[in-house]
Design a protein around this motif. Sequence first.
Motif, short mmCIF file in Angstrom:
data_model
loop_
_atom_site.label_atom_id
_atom_site.label_comp_id
_atom_site.label_asym_id
_atom_site.label_seq_id
_atom_site.Cartn_x
_atom_site.Cartn_y
_atom_site.Cartn_z
N VAL A 23 33.81 29.97 -10.27
CA VAL A 23 33.55 30.38 -9.33
C VAL A 23 31.85 30.97 -9.51
O VAL A 23 30.89 30.22 -9.27
CB VAL A 23 33.70 31.50 -8.08
CG1 VAL A 23 33.13 31.80 -7.42
CG2 VAL A 23 35.19 30.64 -7.56
N ALA A 24 31.81 32.37 -10.09
CA ALA A 24 30.87 32.55 -11.38
C ALA A 24 29.97 31.61 -11.84
O ALA A 24 28.79 31.50 -11.61
CB ALA A 24 31.32 34.04 -12.17
N ALA A 25 29.90 30.74 -12.33
CA ALA A 25 29.01 29.67 -12.80
C ALA A 25 28.80 28.32 -11.50
O ALA A 25 27.49 28.25 -11.53
CB ALA A 25 30.52 29.07 -13.60
N GLY A 26 29.92 28.85 -10.38
CA GLY A 26 29.19 27.29 -9.48
C GLY A 26 27.75 28.42 -9.07
O GLY A 26 26.45 28.17 -8.96
N ALA A 27 27.70 30.15 -8.68
CA ALA A 27 26.74 30.40 -7.65
C ALA A 27 25.68 30.36 -8.83
O ALA A 27 24.59 30.16 -7.75
CB ALA A 27 27.20 32.14 -8.17
N LEU A 28 25.69 30.54 -10.20
CA LEU A 28 24.83 30.46 -10.69
C LEU A 28 24.64 29.55 -10.87
O LEU A 28 22.58 28.99 -10.66
CB LEU A 28 25.18 31.25 -12.31
CG LEU A 28 25.27 32.07 -12.80
CD1 LEU A 28 25.64 32.43 -14.14
CD2 LEU A 28 24.25 33.22 -11.87
N VAL A 29 25.11 28.41 -11.36
CA VAL A 29 24.72 26.79 -10.87
C VAL A 29 24.02 26.21 -9.40
O VAL A 29 22.70 25.97 -9.81
CB VAL A 29 24.94 25.68 -11.62
CG1 VAL A 29 24.84 24.28 -11.14
CG2 VAL A 29 25.97 26.19 -12.67
N LEU A 30 23.82 26.94 -8.23
CA LEU A 30 24.03 26.34 -7.25
C LEU A 30 22.35 27.23 -7.13
O LEU A 30 21.33 27.26 -6.94
CB LEU A 30 24.74 27.34 -6.35
CG LEU A 30 23.82 27.28 -4.65
CD1 LEU A 30 23.80 26.11 -4.87
CD2 LEU A 30 25.22 27.27 -4.05
N SER A 31 22.27 28.77 -7.36
CA SER A 31 20.40 29.65 -7.58
C SER A 31 19.56 28.35 -8.74
O SER A 31 18.66 29.01 -7.52
CB SER A 31 20.91 30.89 -8.09
OG SER A 31 22.25 31.19 -7.81
N ALA A 91 18.00 29.62 -17.98
CA ALA A 91 17.96 30.60 -18.19
C ALA A 91 19.55 30.69 -17.15
O ALA A 91 20.46 31.08 -17.63
CB ALA A 91 17.59 32.19 -17.91
N ILE A 92 19.79 30.74 -15.94
CA ILE A 92 20.15 30.88 -15.11
C ILE A 92 21.68 29.75 -15.42
O ILE A 92 22.70 29.84 -15.06
CB ILE A 92 19.89 30.88 -13.40
CG1 ILE A 92 19.74 31.85 -12.94
CG2 ILE A 92 21.30 30.48 -12.84
CD1 ILE A 92 18.78 32.03 -11.98
N ALA A 93 21.07 28.41 -15.08
CA ALA A 93 21.98 26.91 -15.59
C ALA A 93 22.33 27.77 -16.63
O ALA A 93 23.97 27.38 -16.73
CB ALA A 93 21.28 26.22 -15.33
N LEU A 94 22.10 27.65 -18.16
CA LEU A 94 22.78 28.38 -18.72
C LEU A 94 23.87 29.13 -18.89
O LEU A 94 25.19 29.54 -19.49
CB LEU A 94 21.69 28.49 -20.48
CG LEU A 94 21.09 27.07 -20.32
CD1 LEU A 94 20.59 27.72 -21.53
CD2 LEU A 94 22.31 26.51 -21.81
N GLY A 95 23.38 30.46 -18.06
CA GLY A 95 24.31 31.74 -17.89
C GLY A 95 26.09 30.85 -17.12
O GLY A 95 26.74 31.25 -17.77
N GLY A 96 25.98 29.86 -16.49
CA GLY A 96 26.44 28.88 -15.61
C GLY A 96 27.53 28.65 -16.44
O GLY A 96 28.30 28.54 -16.57
N PHE A 97 26.98 27.29 -17.98
CA PHE A 97 27.54 26.84 -18.23
C PHE A 97 27.91 27.65 -19.59
O PHE A 97 29.30 27.65 -19.84
CB PHE A 97 27.33 26.27 -19.33
CG PHE A 97 26.55 25.05 -18.11
CD1 PHE A 97 26.85 24.18 -17.49
CD2 PHE A 97 24.57 24.65 -18.92
CE1 PHE A 97 26.14 23.33 -16.25
CE2 PHE A 97 24.38 23.90 -17.71
CZ PHE A 97 25.22 22.72 -16.65
#
Length: 391
Positions: free
Chosen positions: A7-15, A38-44
Amino acid sequence: MNLVVYVAAGALVLSSALLFRRPRTAPWNPLTVSTCAAIALGGFVFVCSAPLTLATVNDLTGIPNFGAPLTYGMLSAYSCSLLVLLIHWRGGPRERLRRAALRCVVAYGALIAAIVMLFALADAHTERLRDLDTYYANTPGMREMILLYLLGHSAAIVVMCTQCVKWEREVTGLLRTGLRLILVGALLDAVGFQLTKYTAVVARWTGHDLDFLSTTLAPPAASLAALLCSAGFALPRLLPAVLTQWHSLGDYRRLGPLWSRLRFASIAPKPPSSWWQLPQDRLHWREVSIHDALLALAPYFDDGVRETAREAARREGRGQHEARVAAEAAMVADAARRAAAGEEPPEVSSGSRLYATEVSGPSGLVELARVLETVHTVGTMGEGTVRTYHG
């Protein structure tokens, strides 16, 4: 744990996706690209670190613990992206920014290569999905790999904290709020994730067992820290866009009464019926269609109706501007009635422009729509039925 991480990863990728949305013809903005990266890599990183993902990667590759260098490599890439983002956020000559970003990429690229090499040389045949750092803390190769990824991430966090403290005194508004969120997230990462990891690993080196710090406390602290940092990076860029879309949605709805009266006169192409179309795009299409309808109704505009309505408004005590808008609303309503009923236009039509078409943006049309709601509703016909008069 898997659900929370995903869920946290999905929120970051959506942002990241929302930030990256732009017109096709718009040029690439290095700051936007680095923020999204940066945000997408945090999600990954979240996805890769989930036990379910680790087990799946290990099964697919047939290599026990292969998910470890993948996760640590992704975390190192995330650390690098944070530094690159800070470089672009600070700004400066393009060539200097490019060189600084390239140095970061080369340094962390070498770090990732070292992590993979150390894993390949280590003896780590027992699969560990949750406690790999402490289980292999004394294993040659794995020990150095674990220490290396922690040091690489610590270096990025230290730089980020230092820069945030320095810049926080120089900026105001949303940018300062974003920097404070980043600083809180970075401090939480340093204390809640890195310090607990270092403590648990060093405890293993000295013959003690503090594994719970690494397996229980570090993961949620890292997740919250990444969310706070990502929110800090996204807030100054995403919130203004969100507010713009929100205001556009309000204007789109306020133009509803005006559009319902005039839509029969518009021959503008219909907008694409995409459910994901943003409010700003919908508002643009509605503005264009209303302007087209007003242009089609122009031959029916009657100055006599306008002057009568203006005088009535002035007798009611309205100001000059309010009287003008009320008079034009009455004239538009009369023109729509004539056109919808198939009547002939007046012999001498008005040559004056409407206030709603003189001002830029939707404010004039919104004001016209608000006043038009008080005018008696007229019937409408099918779209494109207004006769066109030339002369």
